[in-house]
Design a protein around this motif. Structure first.
Motif, PDB file in Angstrom:
ATOM      1  N   UNK A 169       0.833  -1.202   0.000  1.00 33.24           N
ATOM      2  CA  UNK A 169       0.000   0.000   0.000  1.00 33.24           C
ATOM      3  C   UNK A 169       0.869   1.254   0.000  1.00 33.24           C
ATOM      4  N   UNK A 216       0.976   3.007  -3.204  1.00 35.13           N
ATOM      5  CA  UNK A 216      -0.339   3.378  -3.729  1.00 35.13           C
ATOM      6  C   UNK A 216      -0.540   4.868  -3.464  1.00 35.13           C
ATOM      7  N   UNK A 221      -2.772   7.276  -3.407  1.00 33.95           N
ATOM      8  CA  UNK A 221      -3.771   7.885  -2.523  1.00 33.95           C
ATOM      9  C   UNK A 221      -3.550   7.572  -1.047  1.00 33.95           C
ATOM     10  N   UNK A 249      -1.289   8.524   0.628  1.00 32.69           N
ATOM     11  CA  UNK A 249      -0.717   9.697   1.261  1.00 32.69           C
ATOM     12  C   UNK A 249      -1.690  10.867   1.341  1.00 32.69           C
ATOM     13  N   UNK A 250      -2.934  10.613   0.977  1.00 36.56           N
ATOM     14  CA  UNK A 250      -3.968  11.621   1.140  1.00 36.56           C
ATOM     15  C   UNK A 250      -5.024  10.999   2.039  1.00 36.56           C
ATOM     16  N   UNK A 302      -8.328   9.916   3.261  1.00 38.52           N
ATOM     17  CA  UNK A 302      -9.543   9.787   2.468  1.00 38.52           C
ATOM     18  C   UNK A 302     -10.743  10.453   3.147  1.00 38.52           C
ATOM     19  N   UNK A 303     -11.553  11.143   2.353  1.00 36.75           N
ATOM     20  CA  UNK A 303     -12.721  11.817   2.929  1.00 36.75           C
ATOM     21  C   UNK A 303     -13.817  10.846   3.378  1.00 36.75           C
ATOM     22  N   UNK A 304     -13.923   9.719   2.696  1.00 35.97           N
ATOM     23  CA  UNK A 304     -14.955   8.742   3.054  1.00 35.97           C
ATOM     24  C   UNK A 304     -14.585   8.055   4.372  1.00 35.97           C
ATOM     25  N   UNK A 318     -15.425   5.360   5.896  1.00 37.94           N
ATOM     26  CA  UNK A 318     -15.143   3.917   5.924  1.00 37.94           C
ATOM     27  C   UNK A 318     -13.763   3.638   5.344  1.00 37.94           C
ATOM     28  N   UNK A 319     -13.510   4.265   4.185  1.00 42.76           N
ATOM     29  CA  UNK A 319     -12.200   4.108   3.573  1.00 42.76           C
ATOM     30  C   UNK A 319     -11.135   4.639   4.510  1.00 42.76           C
ATOM     31  N   UNK A 375     -11.053   4.813   7.749  1.00 41.23           N
ATOM     32  CA  UNK A 375     -10.697   3.975   8.889  1.00 41.23           C
ATOM     33  C   UNK A 375      -9.807   2.824   8.441  1.00 41.23           C
ATOM     34  N   UNK A 376     -10.092   2.305   7.253  1.00 40.42           N
ATOM     35  CA  UNK A 376      -9.218   1.252   6.732  1.00 40.42           C
ATOM     36  C   UNK A 376      -7.824   1.799   6.459  1.00 40.42           C
ATOM     37  N   UNK A 377      -7.793   3.037   5.974  1.00 38.22           N
ATOM     38  CA  UNK A 377      -6.514   3.656   5.660  1.00 38.22           C
ATOM     39  C   UNK A 377      -5.701   3.913   6.935  1.00 38.22           C
ATOM     40  N   UNK A 431     -13.873  -2.410   3.744  1.00 36.34           N
ATOM     41  CA  UNK A 431     -13.639  -0.996   4.032  1.00 36.34           C
ATOM     42  C   UNK A 431     -12.606  -0.420   3.066  1.00 36.34           C
ATOM     43  N   UNK A 459      -9.009   8.815  -3.319  1.00 36.45           N
ATOM     44  CA  UNK A 459      -8.585  10.061  -3.961  1.00 36.45           C
ATOM     45  C   UNK A 459      -7.141  10.372  -3.600  1.00 36.45           C
ATOM     46  N   UNK A 460      -6.408  10.899  -4.564  1.00 33.88           N
ATOM     47  CA  UNK A 460      -5.041  11.350  -4.322  1.00 33.88           C
ATOM     48  C   UNK A 460      -4.980  12.826  -4.672  1.00 33.88           C
ATOM     49  N   UNK A 485      -3.751  -1.572  -5.162  1.00 35.79           N
ATOM     50  CA  UNK A 485      -2.875  -1.515  -3.990  1.00 35.79           C
ATOM     51  C   UNK A 485      -1.842  -2.630  -4.061  1.00 35.79           C
TER      52      UNK A 485
END
Lengths: 210, 266
Positions: A32, A35, A37, A39-40, A42-44, A46-47, A49-51, B129, B243-244, B258
């Motif tokens: 990861x 990958x 994104x 390093x940004x 995430x606004x969502x 659910x995503x 929390x995984x991030x 998720x 999003x990036x 990923x």
């Protein structure tokens, strides 16, 4: 069309290293990490929390491999921990703070803690100061140290704190090089459990395991 | 003594007798036919039984062999996953067994797919998720092989075919697991959501570079900006893209990349 030049495409992600120790050369980043994104934040939700979970796992494994017991966010930002030079992506200070903050909460498994005394903690948090990264929590460290004492048959002997974390005898142990403050805290856990006792005054403490 | 020509009442009796004889003979023939078929079927079954038993280890261990075996069965019109659901039509002979396969292989092949199905459900839930409930077949396979090999025995090697079968075997549960094809990749969908055409188009486009930007959509698909924007926002709300923000224009990446997109080896 956007240019493709920023793509990670074929470049191996593990080449982002500054050669100081061998651990850094061989450290393999999780997939990861390459990958963009990641390093940004995430606004969502659910995503996100995984991030955050992935970040926490990444930070812990990086710190473990590099024997980092605490990190200063400002100093760590340009290092490969938060910056992937191959992708030219970096986590911003604000996001890094959010990640460490999440790690310090119960959701994040209490895997981090801002350093300093009560009053300084908030200051550290707002300024992006130092934080302990608990790839092992103090209780777990206490157990590791106890096991080592057991294994080397040093129960009942008085050990200096220097011996525990800086002598050649423990060079191969995971807790070698641990900062004094964290060591105190870990030994404190042993003391609380009635398994050890700390002697001596500031700067020349010794510890005895029963 | 030519009875057929005999006029009179007795000829009526004779013709009834004849019909009776014909019928009886017909029944006998039919019975014999059925018996032969029955014997053939049981011979076939026992042969298949033997085959399956001698090779059960291979069937379980070797994904290619399993795929071939499955192919052979489907050529013979035996669906060995479905056979446990259609036991009536299968076991017309009156044996009180579940599926042939549970009988033959002690349930191991069936169980194999059901176990695999459980693993698939677990993996899909665990990664939901991260990828919004859409995981590529290849990704799922590596996850299953890497992560959970301890559960079904040390040497769990599965093929894409196995996974497809296992996903199909989940269908009777009425769950929302299904396989969808976007571009030339198979994805397993574990959320009950249907994608609309725009969304699948965007997901398909993402397969090319790994990401998409709003202006790329505008240029290549001749979409209006709000339309492109809305689709991307929708996908993001479903965690189907990440999003990036550090690339000038926002890039929207598929989490399927990923593990596969970075190119770097593990």
């Amino acid at each position: 069309m956007t240019s493709i030049s920023s793509l990670p495409a074929s470049s191996a992600p593990s080449t982002t290293t500054t050669t100081t120790t061998t651990a850094q050369d061989t450290y393999i980043f999780s997939p990861i990490y390459s990958f963009p994104p990641f390093f940004t934040l995430q606004p969502n939700p659910i995503t996100r929390s995984s991030q955050l979970q992935s970040w926490s796992a990444h930070i812990q494994s990086y710190c473990r491999a590099h024997r980092l017991f605490s990190i200063s966010l400002i100093d760590a930002l340009p290092t490969p921990l938060f910056t992937n030079a191959t992708l030219s992506r970096a986590l911003s200070l604000r996001d890094a703070k959010a990640v460490v903050h999440w790690m310090s909460t119960k959701d994040g498994g209490n895997r981090a803690e801002w350093t300093g005394r009560k009053g300084d903690v908030e200051a550290a948090e707002t300024e992006g100061g130092r934080a302990w990264i608990y790839w092992r929590r103090p209780e777990e460290w206490a157990q590791v140290i106890e096991d080592w004492v057991d294994r080397t048959g040093q129960r009942g002997t008085v050990l200096t704190l220097y011996e525990v974390t800086e002598s050649d005898a423990t060079r191969r142990e995971e807790f070698w090089g641990m900062e004094g403050e964290l060591l105190q805290r870990c030994l404190g856990v042993c003391v609380k459990k009635g398994k050890a006792q700390i002697f001596g005054g500031e700067g020349s403490e010794g510890v005895k395991f029963f | 003594m030519d009875r057929r020509r005999t006029p009179g009442l007795s000829s009526l009796t004779t013709s009834r007798l004849q019909t009776h004889h014909y019928t009886a003979h017909g029944t006998a023939l039919r019975t014999r036919n059925a018996e032969t078929l029955q014997t053939q079927l049981s011979v076939f079954q026992s042969l298949l039984h033997n085959f399956a038993l001698t090779h059960s280890k291979d069937i379980r261990a070797n994904p290619e062999f399993r795929a071939e075996f499955a192919r052979m069965c489907s050529a013979l019109n035996i669906d060995f996953l479905a056979s446990s659901y259609h036991r009536d039509s299968r076991d017309a002979g009156g044996k009180d067994a579940g599926s042939i396969w549970t009988q033959l292989l002690g349930g191991s092949v069936n169980d194999f797919y059901f176990n695999l199905g459980v693993l698939i459900v677990e993996e899909c839930r665990a990664t939901r998720a991260e990828n919004g409930g859409l995981i590529s077949l290849a990704d799922l396979r590596t996850r299953i092989q890497k992560g959970r090999s301890g559960i079904l025995g040390a040497s769990l090697s599965v093929s894409d075919d196995d996974i497809k079968r296992a996903v199909h075997s989940l269908a009777p549960l009425g769950s929302c697991f299904s396989i969808m094809n976007i571009g030339h990749r198979s994805l397993i969908r574990s959320v009950p959501k249907e994608l609309n055409t725009d969304q699948s188009t965007v997901l398909e486009a993402i397969q090319l570079l790994g990401y998409i930007t709003v202006s790329m959509l505008q240029v290549n698909l001749a979409w209006e900006r709000p339309r492109a924007h809305a689709v991307v926002e929708d996908l993001m709300a479903d965690s189907l893209v990440w999003v990036d923000c550090q690339a000038g224009e926002n890039e929207y990446w598929s989490p399927a990349f990923i593990s596969g997109g970075g190119g770097g080896g593990v």
